[in-house]
Design a protein around this motif. Structure first.
Motif, PDB file in Angstrom:
ATOM      1  N   LEU A   1     -23.443 -19.062 -81.047  1.00 52.99           N
ATOM      2  CA  LEU A   1     -22.241 -20.133 -80.861  1.00 52.99           C
ATOM      3  C   LEU A   1     -23.099 -21.199 -79.784  1.00 52.99           C
ATOM      4  N   ALA A   2     -23.729 -20.578 -78.847  1.00 49.40           N
ATOM      5  CA  ALA A   2     -24.187 -21.391 -77.874  1.00 49.40           C
ATOM      6  C   ALA A   2     -25.351 -22.013 -78.368  1.00 49.40           C
ATOM      7  N   GLU A   3     -26.025 -21.608 -79.499  1.00 51.52           N
ATOM      8  CA  GLU A   3     -27.373 -22.231 -79.993  1.00 51.52           C
ATOM      9  C   GLU A   3     -26.939 -23.610 -80.813  1.00 51.52           C
ATOM     10  N   ARG A   4     -25.881 -23.318 -81.483  1.00 51.20           N
ATOM     11  CA  ARG A   4     -25.319 -24.368 -82.384  1.00 51.20           C
ATOM     12  C   ARG A   4     -24.190 -25.407 -81.597  1.00 51.20           C
ATOM     13  N   THR A   5     -24.155 -25.260 -80.425  1.00 56.60           N
ATOM     14  CA  THR A   5     -23.311 -26.173 -79.598  1.00 56.60           C
ATOM     15  C   THR A   5     -23.880 -26.543 -78.568  1.00 56.60           C
ATOM     16  N   ASP A   6     -23.798 -28.090 -78.731  1.00 58.91           N
ATOM     17  CA  ASP A   6     -24.583 -28.850 -77.564  1.00 58.91           C
ATOM     18  C   ASP A   6     -23.769 -28.710 -76.223  1.00 58.91           C
TER      19      ASP A   6
ATOM     20  N   VAL B   1     -14.622  -8.420 -76.476  1.00 55.99           N
ATOM     21  CA  VAL B   1     -15.484  -9.151 -77.464  1.00 55.99           C
ATOM     22  C   VAL B   1     -14.694 -10.324 -77.926  1.00 55.99           C
ATOM     23  N   PRO B   2     -15.150 -11.587 -77.729  1.00 50.38           N
ATOM     24  CA  PRO B   2     -14.516 -12.911 -77.935  1.00 50.38           C
ATOM     25  C   PRO B   2     -14.572 -13.204 -79.310  1.00 50.38           C
ATOM     26  N   LYS B   3     -13.737 -14.063 -79.678  1.00 54.68           N
ATOM     27  CA  LYS B   3     -13.750 -14.723 -81.164  1.00 54.68           C
ATOM     28  C   LYS B   3     -14.502 -16.182 -80.927  1.00 54.68           C
ATOM     29  N   GLY B   4     -15.421 -16.374 -81.589  1.00 48.96           N
ATOM     30  CA  GLY B   4     -16.250 -18.082 -81.433  1.00 48.96           C
ATOM     31  C   GLY B   4     -15.165 -19.004 -81.506  1.00 48.96           C
ATOM     32  N   PRO B   5     -14.364 -19.265 -82.357  1.00 46.93           N
ATOM     33  CA  PRO B   5     -13.491 -20.469 -82.444  1.00 46.93           C
ATOM     34  C   PRO B   5     -12.702 -20.446 -81.215  1.00 46.93           C
TER      35      PRO B   5
ATOM     36  N   GLU C   1     -12.270 -29.152 -73.457  1.00 49.33           N
ATOM     37  CA  GLU C   1     -12.290 -30.014 -72.397  1.00 49.33           C
ATOM     38  C   GLU C   1     -13.615 -30.291 -71.392  1.00 49.33           C
ATOM     39  N   HIS C   2     -14.180 -28.912 -71.493  1.00 52.54           N
ATOM     40  CA  HIS C   2     -15.668 -28.951 -70.546  1.00 52.54           C
ATOM     41  C   HIS C   2     -16.789 -29.318 -71.305  1.00 52.54           C
ATOM     42  N   LEU C   3     -16.686 -29.228 -72.752  1.00 52.34           N
ATOM     43  CA  LEU C   3     -17.848 -29.723 -73.237  1.00 52.34           C
ATOM     44  C   LEU C   3     -18.035 -31.084 -73.805  1.00 52.34           C
ATOM     45  N   PRO C   4     -19.103 -31.702 -74.076  1.00 52.40           N
ATOM     46  CA  PRO C   4     -19.175 -33.082 -74.253  1.00 52.40           C
ATOM     47  C   PRO C   4     -18.357 -33.372 -75.564  1.00 52.40           C
ATOM     48  N   ALA C   5     -17.861 -34.437 -75.691  1.00 54.92           N
ATOM     49  CA  ALA C   5     -16.959 -34.710 -76.744  1.00 54.92           C
ATOM     50  C   ALA C   5     -17.420 -34.550 -78.127  1.00 54.92           C
ATOM     51  N   ALA C   6     -18.672 -34.873 -78.223  1.00 53.57           N
ATOM     52  CA  ALA C   6     -19.399 -35.005 -79.588  1.00 53.57           C
ATOM     53  C   ALA C   6     -19.772 -33.680 -80.052  1.00 53.57           C
ATOM     54  N   SER C   7     -19.709 -32.693 -78.977  1.00 53.44           N
ATOM     55  CA  SER C   7     -20.176 -31.409 -79.419  1.00 53.44           C
ATOM     56  C   SER C   7     -19.255 -30.441 -79.139  1.00 53.44           C
ATOM     57  N   SER C   8     -18.176 -30.770 -79.214  1.00 50.15           N
ATOM     58  CA  SER C   8     -16.993 -29.580 -78.962  1.00 50.15           C
ATOM     59  C   SER C   8     -16.854 -28.609 -80.022  1.00 50.15           C
ATOM     60  N   ARG C   9     -17.559 -29.275 -81.313  1.00 50.32           N
ATOM     61  CA  ARG C   9     -17.593 -28.509 -82.381  1.00 50.32           C
ATOM     62  C   ARG C   9     -18.890 -27.830 -82.593  1.00 50.32           C
ATOM     63  N   PRO C  10     -19.188 -27.039 -83.268  1.00 48.08           N
ATOM     64  CA  PRO C  10     -20.622 -26.452 -83.620  1.00 48.08           C
ATOM     65  C   PRO C  10     -21.481 -27.411 -84.607  1.00 48.08           C
TER      66      PRO C  10
END
Length: 146
Positions: free
Chosen positions: A75-80, A123-127, A135-144
């Protein structure tokens, strides 16, 4: 006859306890309000270039910890703006104690300044993680990214 009632009571209590634990697994909760400084290993793990650093608190013999890593690392690898770090506290229980972590895996999301944003128990669920951090991630990268 009393033995049958005891066995039935134990089975019911076990079923209820199992249902409660299952319901709490992967639950995303609010950050704990604390004024204490972060433990050294956690502060060192924070990435000043990432909008959010996920610090996974694990122990050596924790099977759900491996599942958590399998969810969060890709999840982290594909999310800016998202970074994942696993911190094994088997030999450093004082780190877990300082963070108020009572079970593993527990994942804490931190801002670059070290402010705790949220906690994930189990254990979390990615989505669900992405939605909670939107709200904490850059707008363009909030989706993987694909």
């Amino acid at each position: 006859m009393v033995g049958v009632w005891v066995v039935l009571g134990v089975l019911v209590l076990g079923g209820v306890a199992g249902a409660v634990l299952k319901a709490r697994n992967g639950r995303i909760g609010a950050a704990k309000e604390t004024e204490r400084a972060l433990p050294g290993p956690v502060a060192d793990a924070l990435d000043p270039d990432a909008a959010v650093t996920l610090v996974q608190i694990s122990t050596t013999f924790c099977a759900p910890c491996r599942h958590t890593k399998a969810v969060l690392e890709p999840l982290a690898e594909r999310t800016d703006g998202l970074r994942h770090v696993e911190l094994d506290v088997t030999d450093q229980p004082e780190v877990a104690q300082a963070l108020g972590v009572l079970r593993t895996p527990t994942t804490l999301a931190f801002s670059p300044a070290g402010k705790e944003l949220l906690r994930i128990s189990g254990v979390p669920k990615g989505p669900a993680v992405l939605e909670a951090l939107e709200e904490h991630l850059p707008a363009a990268s909030s989706r993987p990214t694909q």
